[in-house]
Design a protein around this motif. Structure first.
Motif, short mmCIF file in Angstrom:
data_model
loop_
_atom_site.label_atom_id
_atom_site.label_comp_id
_atom_site.label_asym_id
_atom_site.label_seq_id
_atom_site.Cartn_x
_atom_site.Cartn_y
_atom_site.Cartn_z
N TYR A 197 23.69 0.64 26.86
CA TYR A 197 24.34 0.66 28.17
C TYR A 197 25.62 -0.17 28.18
O TYR A 197 26.54 0.12 28.95
N HIS A 243 15.24 -1.25 30.03
CA HIS A 243 16.60 -0.89 30.41
C HIS A 243 17.38 -2.08 30.95
O HIS A 243 18.60 -2.19 30.74
N GLU A 244 16.70 -2.99 31.65
CA GLU A 244 17.37 -4.11 32.29
C GLU A 244 18.02 -5.05 31.29
O GLU A 244 18.97 -5.75 31.62
N ASP A 274 19.11 -4.00 28.19
CA ASP A 274 19.77 -3.16 27.18
C ASP A 274 18.95 -3.08 25.90
O ASP A 274 19.49 -2.93 24.81
N HIS A 296 18.15 4.33 37.91
CA HIS A 296 18.88 3.15 37.46
C HIS A 296 17.90 1.98 37.41
O HIS A 296 17.05 1.85 38.29
N ARG A 351 17.37 -4.13 38.02
CA ARG A 351 18.06 -5.37 37.69
C ARG A 351 18.90 -5.15 36.43
O ARG A 351 18.76 -4.14 35.74
N ARG A 352 19.76 -6.10 36.14
CA ARG A 352 20.63 -5.95 34.98
C ARG A 352 20.91 -7.31 34.35
O ARG A 352 21.00 -8.33 35.02
N ARG A 403 20.71 -5.23 40.54
CA ARG A 403 21.70 -4.20 40.22
C ARG A 403 22.81 -4.16 41.27
O ARG A 403 23.98 -3.91 40.96
N VAL A 408 24.57 -5.08 31.04
CA VAL A 408 24.08 -3.82 31.58
C VAL A 408 24.84 -3.54 32.87
O VAL A 408 24.69 -4.26 33.84
N ALA A 448 24.15 1.88 34.89
CA ALA A 448 23.26 2.21 33.76
C ALA A 448 22.13 3.11 34.22
O ALA A 448 21.58 2.94 35.30
#
Length: 374
Positions: free
Chosen positions: A175, A240-241, A243, A270, A273-274, A323, A348, A352
């Motif tokens: 991402y 995902h959060e 990467d 999505h 969080r990131r 996010r 991220v 994403a």
């Protein structure tokens, strides 16, 4: 799981175990230790880590069916990593993997080893696999170089785990945009006989080897945006959060627990969080601890997961934030009551996910007309 005993590296001059892990956090000069480690000249005592094994002809296909990474094609000497997810896709365990052709070696943080081993044992059923805890026999040593060490090789393959974080592994996805700082991350973890640790300490005393503490390794890891289970993961984390699809998840392998969430978030949604790296204002002379609240305009948006004083970048941290938090805004970190300004470096991005761009299907009963002939 055997209890951890203090490492012989703590007998070296200046060694300080400030984290209570039983290994040196530093030897009196963390910034100099970072530089030596970054240049490939130092080793890091990670003998507080655990080592588990899976033997038997079904070991790779079995773990492949349980976890996020594709493992059936793992070749002797090849390194990988995988995640054990719950049914909702949240991360429960992470393991660094190395197969030597006869045994699959799992390198994990000691606090999670007993739980992971027990769960894997419960999932053996009638498959030809045997599990063992080898922590009492083998110790982990980390490095960014290639120092001469007595590497264990019980089946003829040196037990050196090379971190795959340098690139996106087959079946993975990144991402993060643009040039990735992980491209220069040459980290490896080497298994040595535990009874060889005193001889390594002796070589340090003679100047043959140099050492760095775990604080040095953590600072360089943060700068490489490299997530770690013990620090970046909480009870809500999905890969995902962080990467973590780069190296720990294969997006087109067969079914495993949590796969539905992985696919839905990546293809259609999505992550909530990131991960961000924060450049912290050091003018106050304070340093936020893991768990420090991150806020934007007075509203809490996340928390610090790891922090360090980097020898070139200054005070930095990894944090997981909502996010919706404005990626261009300056955040505020609560460092034990002192507000510290923090500029975001996006790992991220908010957009994403939704990577598949799945076309909208026609409504049920809708008439699909053929194109008009020209």
């Amino acid at each position: 799981m055997s209890d951890a005993s203090p490492s012989p590296f703590l007998e070296l001059p200046g060694a300080v175990d400030s984290t209570g892990a039983g290994v040196p956090a530093h030897y009196g000069s963390p910034l100099s230790e970072q530089r030596a480690l970054a240049e490939g000249d130092a080793i890091v005592d990670l003998s507080d880590r655990a080592v588990l094994t899976v033997q038997g002809p079904d070991r790779l296909s079995w773990l492949n069916s349980l976890t996020s990474q594709a493992l059936t094609g793992l070749r002797p000497g090849e390194s990988s990593e995988t995640l054990l997810l719950d049914v909702t896709g949240r991360v429960e365990h992470a393991a660094r993997l190395l197969d030597d052709g006869e045994t699959l070696w799992l390198l994990v943080d000691r606090p999670e080893a007993a739980g992971l081993l027990a769960w894997l044992d419960s999932m053996r059923f009638m498959l030809r696999v045997e599990l063992a805890d080898r922590t009492a026999d083998l110790a982990t040593v980390g490095t960014l170089g290639d120092p001469p060490l007595p590497i264990a090789a019980p089946n003829g393959v040196p037990l050196i785990w090379h971190d795959p974080w340098r690139t996106v592994t087959p079946g993975g996805h990144q991402y993060a945009r643009g040039e990735h700082p992980g491209a220069g991350w040459t980290w490896s973890e080497r298994l040595v006989p535990r009874d060889a640790l005193p001889s390594l300490v002796a070589r340090v005393c003679t100047g043959e080897l140099s050492v760095a503490g775990t604080l040095a390794a953590d600072a360089l890891r943060i700068a490489a945006w490299r997530p770690r289970f013990a620090t970046e993961v909480d009870e809500r984390t999905i890969p995902h959060e962080l990467d973590w699809l780069r190296t720990a998840v294969h997006l087109s392998k067969g079914c495993y627990r949590g796969q539905e969430t992985v696919a839905k978030v990546h293809n259609l949604g999505h992550p909530p969080r990131r991960l961000v790296m924060l450049h912290l204002d050091g003018s106050e002379g304070v340093h936020p601890a893991p768990g420090a609240v991150v806020s934007l305009d007075g509203a809490e948006v996340g928390s610090v997961t790891s922090s360090a004083l980097h020898y070139e970048l200054g005070p930095i941290a990894l944090a997981v934030v909502k996010r919706s938090a404005d990626p261009g805004a300056t955040l505020t970190v609560d460092a034990d009551g002192t507000p510290v300004a923090a500029a975001q470096e996006i790992v991220v991005p908010p957009e994403a996910g939704a990577e598949a761009h799945v076309p909208r299907l026609p409504r049920l009963g809708a008439v699909t007309r053929a194109p008009r002939q020209q």
